[in-house]
Each structure stands twice: as C-alpha cells, then as structure tokens.
Design an enzyme around this catalytic site. Sequence first.
Site, PDB file in Angstrom:
ATOM      1  N   TYR A 185      -5.703  10.271   5.409  1.00 52.42           N
ATOM      2  CA  TYR A 185      -4.382  10.639   4.880  1.00 52.42           C
ATOM      3  C   TYR A 185      -4.553  11.503   3.631  1.00 52.42           C
ATOM      4  O   TYR A 185      -5.669  11.807   3.225  1.00 52.42           O
ATOM      5  CB  TYR A 185      -3.536   9.377   4.660  1.00 52.42           C
ATOM      6  N   GLN A 192       0.856  -1.181   0.000  1.00 54.71           N
ATOM      7  CA  GLN A 192       0.000   0.000   0.000  1.00 54.71           C
ATOM      8  C   GLN A 192       0.896   1.236   0.000  1.00 54.71           C
ATOM      9  O   GLN A 192       1.798   1.342   0.841  1.00 54.71           O
ATOM     10  CB  GLN A 192      -0.873  -0.013   1.255  1.00 54.71           C
TER      11      GLN A 192
END
Length: 377
Positions: free
Chosen positions: A183, A101
């Site tokens: 994020y 990721q």
Amino acid sequence: MASQLFTPFTMRGLTLRNRIVISPMCQYSADDGAANDWHMLHLGSFAVSGAGLLMIEASGVERHGRITHACLGLYSDNDELALAKVVAACRRWGNVPIGIQLAHAGRKGSAQLPWEGGGSLRADQDPWETVAPSAIPMAENWHVPRAATTADLARIRAAFVGATVRAARLGLDVVEAHCAHGYLLHEFLSPLSNQRGDEYGGSLANRMRFPLEVVGAMRAAWPAAKPLGARITGTDWVEGGFTLDDAVAFARELKALGVDYLCVSSGGISLKAQIPIGPGYQVPLAERIRREVGIPTRAVGLIVEPRQAERIVAEGRADMVAMARAFLDNPRWVWHAAEALGADAAIPPQYARGRGAQWPGTKILRPPPAPQGVAAQ
Ligand SMILES: Cc1cc2nc3c(=O)[nH]c(=O)nc-3n(C[C@H](O)[C@H](O)[C@H](O)COP(=O)(O)O)c2cc1C
C-alpha cells in the site's frame, strides 16, 4: 514453566493482559467507508475473546485511499459515528483493548472485492484515479497510478493525522500505520514502486522520507499516554526490492520518532515475490529487527498453534504475536490456548459455563475439563 504468551505487556499507559493480538482483517463490508452491523458481529465476537489486543482492519484515511468501495474508512464524521457505535458495544461487553490500523491503498486502490475477482475496478464499477510515488502499476491489467504531487503528499499526510485525531476521539487504545503489503507507504519505501527523482525517491533515506513524515505527524497528534505502532514490511522477497537491511534502518528511524512497536510482515508489493510460506515464516524478520533495533516487535504469519506462539515469545523472538486466520477459524482461540498452556484467560461470565464454570463465582480463569452430568440451568 509458566506461560510467557500469557504474561502482560505494557506499552506507555496500556497494559495488554497477554501477548496475543488479533491481526487487522479487512472485511470489505462497509457502507461507503462506514462500519455497520457486520463490524458489530465481527469485532464484537473478538472483543470477548480474551486476547491482549484487537486491531480493527486497515481503514482508509481518505475516500480514495481505500482498497475497495466496501473498505472501512475513518475520514468523515459519518465514519466516526458509525465506528463509535461498534466501539461502544465492544467496550460495554468486551474485555479486549482495541486499536485501529490506518492506511492508504495507493496504487492498489480502486479494486474489486476479493470475492468478486479482486482486480482493478472496471469502467462500469465506478473506479477512481489512484496515486502512488511513481506511475508504475502493480501489474499488467492494474490501474496506472498518477505520480503523487507535493500537494497530494500534503493532503495525504493531513488525512493520516485527521484519522488519528478521530481514533483518539473514539477513545481507541492503539493506532497503527500501515507501511506494508504494497500500500501507499510501502510503495514509497520500495524501489520497485518508487522511482521518483525528487527528495522522496532514490536513496533509502529519501524513500523513507514520506512514511516517516506521516508517522511522525501521527505520533504528534496521538495522545502521549497511548501506544502507536506500525506494520512494516520485512522484505519484498523480490530481487532489487526493499530488503531486511532496509527494514532494520527504517525500524531505527521509526523508533526514534517514538513508535512503540513494529508488526513485521512482508510481501504484497509485487506479484513476482518468491515467498517461502510455512509456519511462522516471517518470525525471523521480526526477530532480527527486535535484536538489532531494540524495539518491541509483533510477529505475524502462519502462527496457528498455542505452543508455537508460546515458543516465539518465550524464546525472545518477538514480544507479541498477531494472528488473523486462526481467529477467523476459532474466535475462542485464546481460551483453548490458555487451557493448553496452563494459563489464565478472561472469559465473559455469560460464556463461562461453556468452560465448565457454575454460577455464581463465574470468574474461572483456569478452565477445568468440561463438566460431566451437570444439570442444565
Ligand atoms: C481476511 C483477511 C483480511 C486481512 N486484512 C488485513 C488488513 O486489513 N491489514 C493488514 O495489515 N493485514 C491484513 N491481513 C493480513 C493479516 O493481518 C495477517 O498479516 C496475515 O493473514 C498472516 O497472518 P495469519 O497467517 O495469522 O493469517 C488480512 C488477512 C486476512 C486473512
């Protein structure tokens, strides 16, 4: 009836042996971005788990894109080399494809380790300036980020591409863009964190622009034969935030870019979120996106029991399930789930005796009950 959880799933040139994915899990244990022996132990254990896919934790695409000083990165030759060693060991001994990721922490960066408080780094802890769509902090007492300039956006987009190229060089099987959990890419999507007046803020189309630019550039840099996915947020769980309708629209755009699957998570953008936490609480989000957009989805969040996971896949609510804490608790989850569901699990020959097999002929796929009175060898 045969288990659906234990049926293969193909995305481009990759076939997962089952629908069980080990969710990305930050370990806050890297050396200035680089993997070390901890990652060897942690990922090594999951690499022999018989899962369909192992996702490496959120890895920063630039040094200041990490959450903490101890987060993994994939922005330097040193990071790449360190991760190559871990990946090589997992490949040599393991039986699970490996994905990574890729992330940028945005305004949630420059934070302390969770077990050291998890707040913003203090002045004596080597903090850094964070960037975000707008100069809005996550909460009181968090760093106030600098609103990203066009130059910042160009650099960050290139950093996502650079990390994708490194992942391809490492021979990883999947890359996933982290567009959730508050994020940077999620910060662009959510009106709570994005109040820009330029073409990257305002309407949903504008708020989606930067994440879509990033994912499109990643897709172009990633081998065509390999799947690329995204973890998205199904909802912010806050009035005035990103909604499930928005997520459906975002999912449509991602699909059009050639994204192969979406892992649907939620929350993380605001401490005010009212999250109805309970077993499988995010499954309905994945289910609606799957149904309306027609893109493979991965459900995640309090999926713990084999029969619960089986039902999610068998009822067509998601194509895959991801689990995090259940695997921390029991890295052999897949073997036990296979036993419970009457299915086959890949078990390395070194460990097959733990499931009742004798050498030779260690390829036990349907574990018999534990042996009684068998002499140790
Ligand atoms: C230790 C830990 C680290 C995590 N790190 C990440 C991460 O790197 N990226 C991510 O998208 N989610 C991360 N998560 C969230 C999990 O991937 C997962 O979405 C969440 O824990 C819910 O699934 P679970 O109920 O199976 O644990 C983390 C969770 C845990 C427990």
